[in-house]
Design a protein around this motif. Structure first.
Motif, short mmCIF file in Angstrom:
data_model
loop_
_atom_site.label_atom_id
_atom_site.label_comp_id
_atom_site.label_asym_id
_atom_site.label_seq_id
_atom_site.Cartn_x
_atom_site.Cartn_y
_atom_site.Cartn_z
N ALA A 77 0.90 -1.27 -0.02
CA ALA A 77 0.00 0.15 0.15
C ALA A 77 1.00 1.24 0.04
N ARG A 78 0.34 2.09 -0.64
CA ARG A 78 1.20 3.39 -0.65
C ARG A 78 0.33 4.53 0.25
N LEU A 79 0.99 5.19 1.18
CA LEU A 79 0.71 6.12 2.11
C LEU A 79 0.79 7.42 1.63
N VAL A 80 0.04 7.99 1.41
CA VAL A 80 0.13 9.47 0.99
C VAL A 80 -0.04 10.61 1.81
N PRO A 81 0.93 11.40 2.30
CA PRO A 81 0.74 12.48 3.19
C PRO A 81 -0.27 13.40 2.96
N GLY A 82 -0.84 14.11 3.98
CA GLY A 82 -2.01 14.88 3.65
C GLY A 82 -1.35 16.38 2.87
N GLY A 83 -2.11 16.93 2.29
CA GLY A 83 -1.70 18.03 1.52
C GLY A 83 -0.68 17.74 0.24
N LEU A 84 -0.60 16.58 -0.10
CA LEU A 84 0.25 16.07 -1.28
C LEU A 84 -1.09 15.93 -2.62
N LYS A 85 -1.80 15.22 -2.15
CA LYS A 85 -2.75 14.81 -3.20
C LYS A 85 -4.17 15.31 -2.92
N GLY A 86 -4.46 15.38 -1.47
CA GLY A 86 -5.58 16.16 -1.06
C GLY A 86 -5.22 16.55 0.21
N GLU A 87 -6.34 16.96 1.08
CA GLU A 87 -6.06 17.79 2.48
C GLU A 87 -5.89 16.32 3.38
N LEU A 88 -6.28 15.49 3.04
CA LEU A 88 -6.19 14.33 4.37
C LEU A 88 -4.96 13.43 3.90
N PRO A 89 -4.56 12.74 4.69
CA PRO A 89 -3.37 11.68 4.48
C PRO A 89 -4.37 10.56 3.82
N ALA A 90 -3.93 9.78 2.81
CA ALA A 90 -4.45 8.77 2.14
C ALA A 90 -3.85 7.68 2.17
N ILE A 91 -4.75 6.42 2.00
CA ILE A 91 -4.13 5.20 1.66
C ILE A 91 -4.58 4.82 0.26
N GLY A 92 -3.52 4.49 -0.60
CA GLY A 92 -3.85 3.99 -2.01
C GLY A 92 -2.97 2.68 -2.56
N ARG A 93 -3.07 2.60 -3.66
CA ARG A 93 -2.40 1.15 -4.31
C ARG A 93 -2.40 0.24 -3.40
N VAL A 94 -3.61 -0.22 -2.88
CA VAL A 94 -3.82 -1.16 -2.16
C VAL A 94 -3.63 -2.54 -2.99
N ILE A 95 -2.61 -3.55 -2.89
CA ILE A 95 -2.51 -4.45 -3.55
C ILE A 95 -2.16 -5.84 -2.52
N VAL A 96 -3.08 -6.97 -2.87
CA VAL A 96 -2.48 -8.49 -2.34
C VAL A 96 -2.17 -9.08 -3.79
N VAL A 97 -1.18 -9.99 -3.79
CA VAL A 97 -0.99 -10.60 -4.82
C VAL A 97 -2.18 -11.57 -5.03
N PRO A 98 -2.36 -11.97 -6.33
CA PRO A 98 -3.56 -13.00 -6.55
C PRO A 98 -3.43 -14.20 -5.81
N GLU A 99 -2.30 -14.76 -5.65
CA GLU A 99 -2.26 -16.13 -4.59
C GLU A 99 -2.60 -15.82 -3.33
N ALA A 100 -2.63 -14.57 -2.83
CA ALA A 100 -2.76 -14.46 -1.42
C ALA A 100 -4.04 -13.81 -0.94
N ARG A 101 -5.01 -13.57 -2.15
CA ARG A 101 -6.16 -13.11 -1.95
C ARG A 101 -7.21 -14.03 -1.03
N GLY A 102 -7.98 -13.58 -0.15
CA GLY A 102 -9.02 -14.24 0.35
C GLY A 102 -8.20 -14.73 1.57
N THR A 103 -7.26 -14.49 1.85
CA THR A 103 -6.24 -15.17 3.26
C THR A 103 -6.38 -14.28 4.48
N GLY A 104 -6.91 -12.96 4.42
CA GLY A 104 -7.04 -12.06 5.42
C GLY A 104 -5.86 -11.15 5.41
N LEU A 105 -5.04 -11.21 4.26
CA LEU A 105 -3.69 -10.51 4.33
C LEU A 105 -4.33 -8.90 3.99
N GLY A 106 -5.29 -8.96 3.06
CA GLY A 106 -5.67 -7.49 2.72
C GLY A 106 -6.06 -6.76 3.85
#
Length: 148
Positions: free
Chosen positions: A60-89
């Motif tokens: 996941a990419r953690l974006v500081p507030g003021g960079l893309k929007g006013e609030l800090p943000a969580i983005g680009r959230v990825i779990v590799v296909p073989e680990a999806r559905g395991t609780g890793l997300g």
């Protein structure tokens, strides 16, 4: 599972390559969405990475507030296909949220989630703050987490 939060300049060239490759494979190829994945924000962000056997399993990419929007943000959230559905997300989003709250000492977090994941993010304390809209042809919804 090994978790680490990296500033951009702490990433090795190989780690950066693997992150960009994973993001392009998921967001551009798998989701069939042509857009500028490398957007210039990465040098200013924190990159949360989970590795197993030396390979990235979640990111996941953690974006500081003021960079893309006013609030800090969580983005680009990825779990590799073989680990999806395991609780890793779930763990990835929890760790992302906790990093922003504890390390950056922020009280609110923004997340632009794909609409089909709205209930998942809501289960982690995020509330919808927009109507559904298309972003690069994919239905999204804006969500916000507020620390009590």
């Amino acid at each position: 599972m090994e978790w680490k939060a990296y500033r951009f300049n702490e990433l090795t060239i190989n780690e950066l390559h693997d992150i960009f490759r994973l993001r392009v494979n998921v967001f551009v190829v798998e989701q069939n969405c042509a857009y500028p994945e490398v957007d210039g924000l990465d040098p200013h962000c924190t990159h949360l990475v989970a590795k197993t056997g030396g390979r990235i399993a979640a990111y996941a990419r953690l974006v500081p507030g003021g960079l893309k929007g006013e609030l800090p943000a969580i983005g680009r959230v990825i779990v590799v296909p073989e680990a999806r559905g395991t609780g890793l997300g779930r763990e990835l989003v929890q760790r992302s949220r906790d990093f922003i709250i504890n390390e950056w000492e922020e009280k609110e977090i923004f997340l632009q989630g794909q609409s089909h994941l709205e209930a998942f993010y809501a289960s982690l304390g995020f509330e919808s703050v927009s109507a559904e809209y298309l972003d690069d042809g994919i239905p999204h919804i804006d969500m916000k987490f507020s620390k009590n």
